[in-house]
Design an enzyme around this catalytic site. Structure first.
Site, mmCIF file in Angstrom:
data_model
loop_
_atom_site.group_PDB
_atom_site.id
_atom_site.type_symbol
_atom_site.label_atom_id
_atom_site.label_comp_id
_atom_site.label_asym_id
_atom_site.label_seq_id
_atom_site.Cartn_x
_atom_site.Cartn_y
_atom_site.Cartn_z
ATOM 1 N N THR A 44 0.835 -1.204 0.000
ATOM 2 C CA THR A 44 0.000 0.000 0.000
ATOM 3 C C THR A 44 0.868 1.252 0.000
ATOM 4 O O THR A 44 1.960 1.262 0.571
ATOM 5 C CB THR A 44 -0.970 0.027 1.214
ATOM 6 O OG1 THR A 44 -1.265 1.377 1.539
ATOM 7 C CG2 THR A 44 -0.387 -0.636 2.437
ATOM 8 N N SER A 95 -0.815 3.394 10.653
ATOM 9 C CA SER A 95 -1.708 2.501 11.415
ATOM 10 C C SER A 95 -0.975 1.173 11.575
ATOM 11 O O SER A 95 0.011 0.904 10.873
ATOM 12 C CB SER A 95 -3.024 2.261 10.667
ATOM 13 O OG SER A 95 -2.829 1.327 9.610
ATOM 14 N N TYR A 137 -2.172 -1.717 10.708
ATOM 15 C CA TYR A 137 -2.349 -2.437 9.433
ATOM 16 C C TYR A 137 -1.257 -2.026 8.451
ATOM 17 O O TYR A 137 -0.589 -2.871 7.852
ATOM 18 C CB TYR A 137 -3.747 -2.149 8.847
ATOM 19 C CG TYR A 137 -3.751 -2.225 7.339
ATOM 20 C CD1 TYR A 137 -3.573 -3.443 6.682
ATOM 21 C CD2 TYR A 137 -3.882 -1.068 6.547
ATOM 22 C CE1 TYR A 137 -3.533 -3.509 5.287
ATOM 23 C CE2 TYR A 137 -3.845 -1.125 5.165
ATOM 24 C CZ TYR A 137 -3.658 -2.358 4.539
ATOM 25 O OH TYR A 137 -3.599 -2.411 3.179
ATOM 26 N N HIS A 138 -1.076 -0.717 8.265
ATOM 27 C CA HIS A 138 -0.069 -0.273 7.295
ATOM 28 C C HIS A 138 1.330 -0.726 7.721
ATOM 29 O O HIS A 138 2.186 -1.010 6.882
ATOM 30 C CB HIS A 138 -0.116 1.255 7.133
ATOM 31 C CG HIS A 138 -1.351 1.732 6.403
ATOM 32 N ND1 HIS A 138 -2.437 2.255 7.063
ATOM 33 C CD2 HIS A 138 -1.668 1.729 5.087
ATOM 34 C CE1 HIS A 138 -3.375 2.569 6.161
ATOM 35 N NE2 HIS A 138 -2.940 2.261 4.960
ATOM 36 N N LYS A 175 2.164 -4.041 6.481
ATOM 37 C CA LYS A 175 2.545 -4.052 5.062
ATOM 38 C C LYS A 175 4.028 -3.693 4.913
ATOM 39 O O LYS A 175 4.720 -4.223 4.042
ATOM 40 C CB LYS A 175 1.683 -3.071 4.258
ATOM 41 C CG LYS A 175 0.203 -3.296 4.355
ATOM 42 C CD LYS A 175 -0.235 -4.651 3.842
ATOM 43 C CE LYS A 175 -0.879 -4.592 2.495
ATOM 44 N NZ LYS A 175 -1.515 -5.878 2.115
#
Ligand SMILES: NC(=O)c1ccc[n+]([C@@H]2O[C@H](COP(=O)([O-])OP(=O)(O)OC[C@H]3O[C@@H](n4cnc5c(N)ncnc54)[C@H](O)[C@@H]3O)[C@@H](O)[C@H]2O)c1
Length: 382
Positions: free
Chosen positions: A144, A179, A181-182, A185
């Protein structure tokens, strides 16, 4: 080509599976319904109830005569994934199978841990299945643009040359995610880079911006082939959320000043990008990073465009600035390079007034299904 689509029940995975199958490839999709389960747990179900993966594949087969193999399995479980690699021997694996919601990952310890374990284990297992069973296989991994954060310098495509004390070298571009989540990644990318260096696997890491849209070349044949369309604060991406708010007569909720700039793309362009990556694979021992978006907008600009297109077709659309639930800069420099996919042949579908109007009209067909309580932010950072 034999293409394994991990996360094949998802917003991107299902359209990807249909796209490749329609073009004569052998496609196997794998999913464990994590997103459907999390959506139920958090009252974030999609606008339209999508058939399950087996049903989707049957409907697709009925309208096209093409077959998509379906397996319900957990990619974070190494033995389940190994079995699929041994059975299918993919030439390309497209890895979407992650928990993709930033707000979900910020709810609390349990959700953060679930996101971390799921995403890292899935990526780690994909790497090891490739190393052990199909070392020539091309891994296309969805990263992302959020991995880079919003630095006060231009964002390069994955790599940066640094001169330091008279010497120079090439490094992964600095990442500073906003975040958990990021952050998973970012860690995925580091894992991939490590195993590319060590074992010479071939990997394309697509740093994708938020995707919008409900239609692809394959979705027109039957309305039940439509991708999952989430519009809530947890699984809905910003433009999809604005479209539903516009149709429901709810003011478009802009977080803070709305100056947050990001790179966006149409769902049809995600398919093009993945296809281009597939047809022009990374070399052995290469981690190829491509920034996958077509246009940059601030959140405020996006809301303005939806307001304009909505008012043109008789909706009464207004904007509302609300307290930002996230910790992020609301005004910042943002200039991300994205020439790689264009050079490979990407022909962008841009976000024109007509495109927004078409999406609004599609959402209007499902107006009665909108749950207005899903659109306001429920998760705060920190
Ligand atoms: N949609 C976007 O705007 C966007 C933007 C940037 C990056 N991405 C990335 O693209 C990928 C796909 O995103 P999406 O929007 O389609 O999300 P999605 O949640 O709709 O799809 C992901 C799918 O993977 C499945 N999954 C998750 N963990 C799994 C596991 N352990 N085993 C098997 N299946 C598993 C989920 O059930 C879901 O169906 C994600 O990796 C996401 O981080 C998406």
């Amino acid at each position: 080509m034999r293409i394994l689509v991990l996360g094949g029940d998802g917003y991107l995975g299902w359209p990807t599976a249909m796209h490749f199958s329609a073009r004569g490839n052998e496609v196997m999709v794998v999913d464990n319904y994590l997103r459907r389960n999390l959506a139920r747990e958090t009252r974030s179900e999609a606008l339209v109830r999508n058939p399950n993966l087996h049903e989707r594949a049957s409907i697709f087969n009925a309208v096209t005569g093409k077959k998509i193999e379906v397996r319900i399995a957990d990619c974070s479980n190494a033995s389940e994934l190994d079995e699929l690699f041994l059975e299918f021997h993919p030439e390309t694996v497209i890895h979407y199978a992650e928990q993709p919601s930033a707000p979900y990952s910020m709810i609390g310890y349990r959700e953060a841990q679930r996101t971390l374990n799921n995403n890292l284990n899935a990526t780690f297992n994909v790497i090891w299945s490739v190393i052990r069973y199909v070392p020539e296989c091309h891994v296309i991994k969805l990263g992302t643009m959020g991995e880079y954060g919003t630095p006060n310098i231009d964002i390069e495509e994955g790599w940066i040359d640094i001169k330091h004390n008279g010497r120079s070298d090439r490094f992964l571009f600095p990442r500073q995610a906003g975040s958990l989540y990021h952050t998973t990644k970012v860690l995925d990318t580091d894992l991939l880079w490590f195993y590319v260096r060590l074992y010479g696997i071939r990997v394309t890491d697509l740093m994708q911006g938020p995707v919008y849209g409900l239609e692809t070349a394959e979705t027109g044949a039957d309305s039940q082939l439509m991708p999952n369309f989430h519009y809530d604060d947890i699984f809905g991406t910003v433009l999809n959320r604005f479209l539903v708010q516009a149709v429901a007569g709810i003011p478009l909720t802009i977080y803070g000043k709305g100056g947050q700039v990001r790179g966006y793309l149409n769902l049809q362009d995600t398919l093009q990008c993945v296809e281009l990556a597939c047809r022009q694979p990374a070399s052995k021992g290469e981690l190829r990073i491509l920034n996958q978006f077509t246009e940059q907008f601030s959140v405020y600009e996006l809301a303005e465009r939806v307001r304009e297109a909505g008012n043109d077709i008789g909706l009464k659309v207004s904007l509302q600035h609300i307290a930002n639930p996230r910790k992020e800069k609301e005004e910042h420099y943002y200039n991300a390079k994205h020439a790689g996919l264009i050079e490979m042949g990407l022909k962008p579908h841009l976000l024109t007034g007509d495109v927004i109007e078409r999406m609004l009209r599609r959402v209007m067909e499902y107006r009665s299904m909108i749950d207005k309580e899903k659109v306001l932010p429920r998760v705060r950072w920190g």
